[in-house]
Design a protein around this motif. Structure first.
Motif, short mmCIF file in Angstrom:
data_model
loop_
_atom_site.label_atom_id
_atom_site.label_comp_id
_atom_site.label_asym_id
_atom_site.label_seq_id
_atom_site.Cartn_x
_atom_site.Cartn_y
_atom_site.Cartn_z
N GLY A 52 -2.80 10.98 -6.90
CA GLY A 52 -2.19 9.80 -7.15
C GLY A 52 -2.03 8.56 -6.12
N ALA A 53 -1.52 9.16 -5.13
CA ALA A 53 -1.19 8.40 -3.76
C ALA A 53 -2.34 7.61 -3.37
N THR A 54 -3.36 8.39 -3.24
CA THR A 54 -4.81 7.79 -2.66
C THR A 54 -5.49 6.80 -3.70
N ASP A 55 -5.10 7.26 -4.96
CA ASP A 55 -5.81 6.35 -5.97
C ASP A 55 -5.20 4.88 -5.90
N GLY A 56 -3.81 4.89 -5.79
CA GLY A 56 -2.96 3.86 -5.60
C GLY A 56 -3.34 2.84 -4.83
N ILE A 57 -3.57 3.48 -3.41
CA ILE A 57 -4.11 2.84 -2.33
C ILE A 57 -5.29 2.13 -2.38
N LYS A 58 -6.46 2.95 -3.08
CA LYS A 58 -7.50 2.37 -3.48
C LYS A 58 -7.45 1.07 -4.37
N ALA A 59 -6.82 1.43 -5.38
CA ALA A 59 -6.59 0.08 -6.15
C ALA A 59 -5.99 -1.00 -5.56
N ARG A 60 -4.80 -0.89 -4.83
CA ARG A 60 -4.05 -2.06 -4.42
C ARG A 60 -4.79 -2.58 -3.06
N GLY A 61 -5.49 -1.81 -2.25
CA GLY A 61 -6.31 -2.32 -1.06
C GLY A 61 -7.64 -2.65 -1.33
N ASN A 62 -8.08 -2.47 -2.86
CA ASN A 62 -9.48 -2.52 -2.93
C ASN A 62 -10.32 -2.01 -1.77
N SER A 63 -9.99 -0.69 -1.74
CA SER A 63 -10.77 0.09 -0.51
C SER A 63 -11.33 1.54 -1.21
N ASP A 64 -11.91 2.31 -0.47
CA ASP A 64 -12.59 3.50 -0.99
C ASP A 64 -13.14 4.09 0.31
N LEU A 65 -13.43 5.53 0.35
CA LEU A 65 -14.03 6.12 1.47
C LEU A 65 -15.11 5.63 1.83
N GLY A 66 -15.14 5.63 3.10
CA GLY A 66 -16.21 4.77 4.13
C GLY A 66 -15.86 3.48 4.55
N LEU A 90 0.77 -1.30 0.05
CA LEU A 90 -0.01 -0.07 -0.12
C LEU A 90 0.82 1.20 0.03
N TRP A 91 1.91 1.33 0.94
CA TRP A 91 2.68 2.55 0.86
C TRP A 91 3.48 2.57 -0.34
N GLY A 92 4.11 1.35 -0.87
CA GLY A 92 4.84 1.54 -1.99
C GLY A 92 4.14 1.85 -2.87
N THR A 93 3.06 1.42 -3.02
CA THR A 93 2.04 1.97 -4.37
C THR A 93 1.67 3.28 -4.19
N ALA A 94 1.64 3.97 -3.12
CA ALA A 94 1.36 5.30 -2.85
C ALA A 94 2.23 6.23 -3.32
N PHE A 95 3.72 5.85 -2.92
CA PHE A 95 4.99 6.54 -3.31
C PHE A 95 5.20 6.52 -4.99
N LEU A 96 4.88 5.18 -5.49
CA LEU A 96 4.91 4.97 -6.95
C LEU A 96 4.08 5.84 -7.83
#
Length: 210
Positions: free
Chosen positions: A113-127, A84-90
């Motif tokens: 870009g960082a939050t979109d990466g976390i969303k995609a990698r963690g399959n997560s979103d707001l809420g 998650l953090w690696g993807t955020a920085f990438l």
């Protein structure tokens, strides 16, 4: 918001890394309430690597530097935090690559870009009761401040305040991702450890801004 220099980007990352290492126990204790308690350990190990490699990291530009940070983190952090953090920085690196100067709009793009990466990698979103519930509203607030012509100091302060407000507000939410989600309704009543960690980190960055 004035143009951010590579030195500013370095400061942000170094402050983040130092805080992650110093707050290992605090972040771990937060995570242990309803999670598996490894957040503090994972972040500290990853950012220890960043600090150890600091002087040898390439600094051709912000994009290259952030990519180096991503690689250092990904090589060291285990579990879910590393990817998650690696993807955020990438993703932040990719956003910086297209910017001639790192102005306020570029900072917002890097955060998006960082939050979109976390969303995609963690399959997560707001809420879902994750760090996204602090970081995304904080980025929205930063964008609003920039549009209103706020000063750099005002932008940073508003960003930190919104991140903290929203991190604390995760106490009312039920976790839908990560180990905390196994607790079901028992996850309600305590804040998300990742969101609080981000708030602590952002507050330190803003308070000590050079």
């Amino acid at each position: 918001m004035s143009t951010t220099t590579l030195a500013d980007v370095e400061y942000v990352v170094h402050s983040l890394a130092q805080t992650a290492v110093e707050k290992e126990k605090e972040f771990g204790d937060l995570d242990a309430v309803v999670g598996d308690g490894d957040l503090g350990y994972s972040l500290a190990r990853g950012f220890e690597k960043v600090l150890a490699d600091w002087d040898s990291l390439k600094r051709d530009d912000a994009a290259t530097f952030l990519q180096q940070i991503a690689l250092a983190i990904s090589s060291r952090i285990g579990g879910t935090s590393g990817p998650l953090w690696g993807t955020a920085f990438l993703r932040a690196s990719a956003a910086a690559k297209g910017a001639d100067t790192i102005d306020g709009a570029a900072v917002v793009a890097m955060l998006r870009g960082a939050t979109d990466g976390i969303k995609a990698r963690g399959n997560s979103d707001l809420g879902d009761k994750t760090l996204l519930d602090a970081l995304i509203p904080g980025t929205d607030e930063l964008e609003r401040q920039l549009a209103a012509g706020a000063s750099p100091e005002e932008c940073r302060a508003a960003f930190a305040a919104k991140v903290r407000e929203c991190a604390d507000a995760t106490s009312t939410m039920q976790a839908k991702r990560g180990r905390a989600s196994y607790s079901g309704e028992r996850s309600i009543g305590s804040p998300d450890a990742g969101a609080v960690a981000v708030a602590v980190i952002v507050e330190r960055i803003v308070a000590d801004w050079p």
